[in-house]
Enzyme design. Structure first.
Site, PDB file in Angstrom:
ATOM      1  N   ASP A 249      40.628  49.352  35.083  1.00  0.00           N
ATOM      2  CA  ASP A 249      41.659  48.633  35.831  1.00  0.00           C
ATOM      3  C   ASP A 249      42.990  48.854  35.122  1.00  0.00           C
ATOM      4  OD1 ASP A 249      43.226  46.799  37.277  1.00  0.00           O
ATOM      5  OD2 ASP A 249      41.500  45.490  37.580  1.00  0.00           O
TER       6      ASP A 249
ATOM      7  N   CYS B 163      39.616  40.363  45.259  1.00  0.00           N
ATOM      8  CA  CYS B 163      40.363  41.246  44.355  1.00  0.00           C
ATOM      9  C   CYS B 163      41.708  40.604  44.083  1.00  0.00           C
ATOM     10  CB  CYS B 163      40.527  42.628  44.971  1.00  0.00           C
ATOM     11  SG  CYS B 163      41.469  43.780  43.944  1.00  0.00           S
ATOM     12  N   GLY B 164      41.953  40.246  42.832  1.00  0.00           N
ATOM     13  CA  GLY B 164      43.180  39.534  42.494  1.00  0.00           C
ATOM     14  C   GLY B 164      44.426  40.396  42.601  1.00  0.00           C
ATOM     15  N   HIS B 165      44.409  41.561  41.956  1.00  0.00           N
ATOM     16  CA  HIS B 165      45.593  42.418  42.052  1.00  0.00           C
ATOM     17  C   HIS B 165      45.813  42.838  43.500  1.00  0.00           C
ATOM     18  CE1 HIS B 165      43.379  46.264  42.560  1.00  0.00           C
ATOM     19  NE2 HIS B 165      44.547  46.697  42.973  1.00  0.00           N
TER      20      HIS B 165
ATOM     21  N   CYS C   5      43.809  42.571  35.804  1.00  0.00           N
ATOM     22  CA  CYS C   5      42.675  42.188  36.642  1.00  0.00           C
ATOM     23  C   CYS C   5      42.727  40.696  36.960  1.00  0.00           C
ATOM     24  CB  CYS C   5      41.331  42.555  36.015  1.00  0.00           C
ATOM     25  SG  CYS C   5      39.921  42.305  37.123  1.00  0.00           S
ATOM     26  N   GLY C   6      42.969  40.376  38.228  1.00  0.00           N
ATOM     27  CA  GLY C   6      43.142  38.982  38.619  1.00  0.00           C
ATOM     28  C   GLY C   6      41.862  38.180  38.612  1.00  0.00           C
ATOM     29  N   THR C   7      40.802  38.709  39.240  1.00  0.00           N
ATOM     30  CA  THR C   7      39.538  37.977  39.202  1.00  0.00           C
ATOM     31  C   THR C   7      38.967  37.993  37.785  1.00  0.00           C
ATOM     32  OG1 THR C   7      38.390  39.970  40.005  1.00  0.00           O
ATOM     33  CG2 THR C   7      38.979  38.312  41.635  1.00  0.00           C
TER      34      THR C   7
END
Length: 333
Positions: free
Chosen positions: A250, A91-93, A254-256
């Site tokens: 989101d 999870c990026g964030h 969204c990082g990913t």
């Protein structure tokens, strides 16, 4: 006051999206790797996840992270990611939130102007470079796991929508990337219910007809994210409405998803390496990213993504369970 469970946490938000970072109260989870621990958690600890993210302690867009001892010597902490849809590989964030919490609470040695935090995740090692001034984390830049385009110009038959064209890309999770204009829907939050409904229908159709799977880790499979691209987007500045199972957006870019979007654009020949890319969320917050190199994942061409964003600590709390509570694992309405 009586309690049969007590979990300590530091809550944060990353560009609008919450991350509940659980810092105490969860014993080391069995497993030789974080992927093994995720598998164990999926099978045995789903009640813990629901306790933290579902109502009444959470909400329909809640997410979080369980801090764990790392399983590899080159990592500072291990992380398991939780949200209302389940245990995520990455999870990026959430990682930006975790790195911010670790720095601002002193759970890692802090140096200025930059502190590097290495996190052992189910998807692989993730490096976070935290820009620090006066003990405050001002920005976090992540070197994410390798990303790749799984399919370009795939098509799926969606009941009520007809044939939908999409690209499937991986950036730590799988993302169906769909041009919103193909659905004749505007990039407008007043139409969020229509966009979300379409996203859930597309996910269900893809998982039924063409379910994606990671070439190395079979536990990473299925599509729980549809990234709807705004009509004015391009390979330098993209806007997205990210629909997520079981039914929410989101709040962050969204990082990913940013990593998957960059991999998709690179596979299409539109985003060269070392080129700045801005990804904007449905509420207008931004991550900035770039691709730093190429590699392979299971024999498939892949790219090395980086992206940066900001997080803010919002609370510290102890989450308790009264033995008389009629919702010991929360509820979903």
């Amino acid at each position: 006051m009586r309690s049969i469970r007590a979990l300590s946490a530091v809550d944060s938000h990353t560009e609008g999206m919450p991350t509940r970072v659980v810092t105490g109260g969860v014993a080391p989870i069995p497993g030789a790797t974080m992927a093994d621990r995720r598998r164990y958690a999926v099978e045995h600890l789903d009640g813990l996840r629901r306790f933290l993210v579902d109502e009444p302690r959470g909400h329909p867009a809640m997410s979080g992270a369980l801090l764990q001892p790392p399983t590899r010597p080159d990592a500072d902490w291990g992380v398991l990611y939780i949200e209302v849809s389940g245990f995520l590989p990455m999870c990026g964030h959430g990682t930006i939130g975790v790195a911010t919490v670790l720095v601002e609470t002193g759970m890692v040695p802090v140096t200025e102007p930059e502190t590097t935090v290495r996190l052992d995740t189910p998807a692989g090692l993730v490096e976070a470079r935290v820009s620090v001034r006066d003990g405050t984390a001002e920005k976090v830049t992540l070197r994410n796991v390798d990303a790749f385009a799984l399919e370009l110009d795939a098509k799926v038959d969606v009941p009520g929508l007809g044939e939908i064209r999409y690209d499937m890309a991986y950036g730590g999770n799988f993302y169906a990337i769909v041009e919103l204009a193909d659905l004749s829907l505007p990039f407008d939050r007043s139409r969020k219910h229509d966009i979300l409904s379409a996203g859930l229908d597309i996910m269900a159709a893809i998982n039924d007809q063409n379910r994606p799977a990671h070439p190395i880790d079979p536990l990473i499979a299925g599509c729980k994210h549809v990234q709807f691209i705004a009509p004015d987007s391009n390979a330098r500045h993209s806007r997205n409405a990210m629909a997520i199972h079981p039914g929410w957006f989101d709040r962050s870019p969204c990082g990913t998803g940013t990593s998957a979007r960059m991999a998709q654009l690179h596979a299409r020949g539109e985003l060269p390496l070392h080129t700045a890319f801005v990804n904007e969320s449905f509420i207008g917050t931004r991550f900035t990213g770039r691709l730093t190199g190429t590699t392979e994942v299971g024999g498939r061409p892949a790219v090395i993504p980086e992206f940066a964003g900001r997080a803010w600590i919002t609370a510290t709390a102890n989450y308790l369970l009264d033995p008389r509570d009629p919702f010991p694992e929360g509820f979903v309405l």
